[in-house]
Design a protein around this motif. Structure first.
Motif, PDB file in Angstrom:
ATOM      1  N   LEU A  39      55.413  59.575 -34.313  1.00 54.03           N
ATOM      2  CA  LEU A  39      54.233  58.730 -34.469  1.00 54.03           C
ATOM      3  C   LEU A  39      53.006  59.558 -34.853  1.00 54.03           C
ATOM      4  O   LEU A  39      52.170  59.108 -35.640  1.00 54.03           O
ATOM      5  N   GLN A  40      52.913  60.779 -34.326  1.00 53.54           N
ATOM      6  CA  GLN A  40      51.815  61.672 -34.700  1.00 53.54           C
ATOM      7  C   GLN A  40      51.856  61.939 -36.212  1.00 53.54           C
ATOM      8  O   GLN A  40      50.837  61.828 -36.904  1.00 53.54           O
ATOM      9  N   VAL A  41      53.027  62.287 -36.712  1.00 50.96           N
ATOM     10  CA  VAL A  41      53.186  62.593 -38.140  1.00 50.96           C
ATOM     11  C   VAL A  41      52.847  61.367 -38.989  1.00 50.96           C
ATOM     12  O   VAL A  41      52.090  61.455 -39.969  1.00 50.96           O
ATOM     13  N   ILE A  42      53.398  60.222 -38.619  1.00 52.54           N
ATOM     14  CA  ILE A  42      53.175  58.969 -39.351  1.00 52.54           C
ATOM     15  C   ILE A  42      51.683  58.640 -39.403  1.00 52.54           C
ATOM     16  O   ILE A  42      51.136  58.327 -40.472  1.00 52.54           O
ATOM     17  N   HIS A  43      51.038  58.692 -38.261  1.00 46.44           N
ATOM     18  CA  HIS A  43      49.637  58.283 -38.197  1.00 46.44           C
ATOM     19  C   HIS A  43      48.710  59.286 -38.894  1.00 46.44           C
ATOM     20  O   HIS A  43      47.724  58.888 -39.514  1.00 46.44           O
ATOM     21  N   ARG A  44      49.009  60.555 -38.803  1.00 46.49           N
ATOM     22  CA  ARG A  44      48.187  61.547 -39.503  1.00 46.49           C
ATOM     23  C   ARG A  44      48.265  61.335 -41.018  1.00 46.49           C
ATOM     24  O   ARG A  44      47.258  61.419 -41.722  1.00 46.49           O
ATOM     25  N   LYS A  45      49.462  61.037 -41.495  1.00 46.93           N
ATOM     26  CA  LYS A  45      49.633  60.806 -42.933  1.00 46.93           C
ATOM     27  C   LYS A  45      48.835  59.576 -43.376  1.00 46.93           C
ATOM     28  O   LYS A  45      48.101  59.633 -44.361  1.00 46.93           O
ATOM     29  N   ARG A  46      48.972  58.482 -42.643  1.00 46.38           N
ATOM     30  CA  ARG A  46      48.236  57.256 -42.986  1.00 46.38           C
ATOM     31  C   ARG A  46      46.728  57.466 -42.872  1.00 46.38           C
ATOM     32  O   ARG A  46      45.966  56.967 -43.686  1.00 46.38           O
ATOM     33  N   TYR A  47      46.316  58.180 -41.851  1.00 47.83           N
ATOM     34  CA  TYR A  47      44.890  58.443 -41.636  1.00 47.83           C
ATOM     35  C   TYR A  47      44.304  59.153 -42.855  1.00 47.83           C
ATOM     36  O   TYR A  47      43.242  58.793 -43.347  1.00 47.83           O
ATOM     37  N   LYS A  48      45.007  60.161 -43.325  1.00 47.89           N
ATOM     38  CA  LYS A  48      44.520  60.911 -44.481  1.00 47.89           C
ATOM     39  C   LYS A  48      44.546  60.071 -45.755  1.00 47.89           C
ATOM     40  O   LYS A  48      43.745  60.281 -46.659  1.00 47.89           O
ATOM     41  N   GLN A  49      45.454  59.093 -45.809  1.00 49.61           N
ATOM     42  CA  GLN A  49      45.505  58.178 -46.951  1.00 49.61           C
ATOM     43  C   GLN A  49      44.495  57.044 -46.810  1.00 49.61           C
ATOM     44  O   GLN A  49      44.302  56.279 -47.748  1.00 49.61           O
ATOM     45  N   GLN A  50      43.903  56.910 -45.647  1.00 50.16           N
ATOM     46  CA  GLN A  50      42.915  55.882 -45.336  1.00 50.16           C
ATOM     47  C   GLN A  50      43.497  54.476 -45.507  1.00 50.16           C
ATOM     48  O   GLN A  50      42.901  53.601 -46.122  1.00 50.16           O
ATOM     49  N   ILE A  51      44.678  54.283 -44.913  1.00 53.25           N
ATOM     50  CA  ILE A  51      45.321  52.977 -44.952  1.00 53.25           C
ATOM     51  C   ILE A  51      45.707  52.541 -43.545  1.00 53.25           C
ATOM     52  O   ILE A  51      45.906  53.370 -42.665  1.00 53.25           O
ATOM     53  N   ASP A  52      45.810  51.233 -43.353  1.00 55.29           N
ATOM     54  CA  ASP A  52      46.228  50.699 -42.063  1.00 55.29           C
ATOM     55  C   ASP A  52      47.756  50.692 -41.979  1.00 55.29           C
ATOM     56  O   ASP A  52      48.432  51.044 -42.956  1.00 55.29           O
TER      57      ASP A  52
END
Length: 149
Positions: A39-52
């Motif tokens: 979940l850390q990896v998934i959320h960091r990737k999305r965060y950097k992409q600025q998507i929900d």
């Protein structure tokens, strides 16, 4: 300390994935910790992409605030000015599940919106995430089953 957990996975959440499994004894803190790390990896990737979690772009900054930010030499994208918000994403695993979220007070304001701040959901689980979690669980089950033999 205020804790905000917006995504939480419990044993009950994975029972459907494991309906054919005879025992859930293999589900322990180590498995849930591995899920938390995913979940850390998934959320960091999305965060950097600025998507929900559903893949939608976050609401852009309002023009006036963005212009003010761009005057600063340290201008960054949305929610990335200092990098602190990203660093507050954390997980807590037990033998019964994993909690994932942020303990930053401002995380709730950003996630849900408040007082002129639009909602920018950055924590959550989608179908693709569930598939990754299911793979993690299936792998753990196979390891456990091999040890039973």
């Amino acid at each position: 300390m205020t804790q905000i957990h917006v995504a939480e996975l419990r044993i009950q959440d994975v029972v459907d994935v494991l309906s054919s499994v005879q025992s859930l004894a293999f589900l322990d803190k180590s498995v849930f910790n591995a899920i938390g790390e995913q979940l850390q990896v998934i959320h960091r990737k999305r965060y950097k992409q600025q998507i929900d979690p559903d893949g939608n772009a976050w609401t852009p900054l309002n023009a006036k605030y963005e212009a003010k930010k761009k005057e600063d030499a340290n201008y960054q994208d949305i929610l990335q000015y200092t990098g602190k918000m990203l660093d507050t994403l954390t997980h807590q695993a037990t033998d019964y599940g994993v909690k994932f979220g942020s303990n930053a007070i401002q995380a709730a304001s950003q996630h849900y919106g408040r007082d002129g701040i639009p909602s920018r959901k950055f924590i959550g689980i989608n179908a693709a995430d569930r598939a990754i979690i299911a793979e993690e669980i299936a792998d753990a089950y196979e390891v456990w089953l091999a040890k039973q033999g």
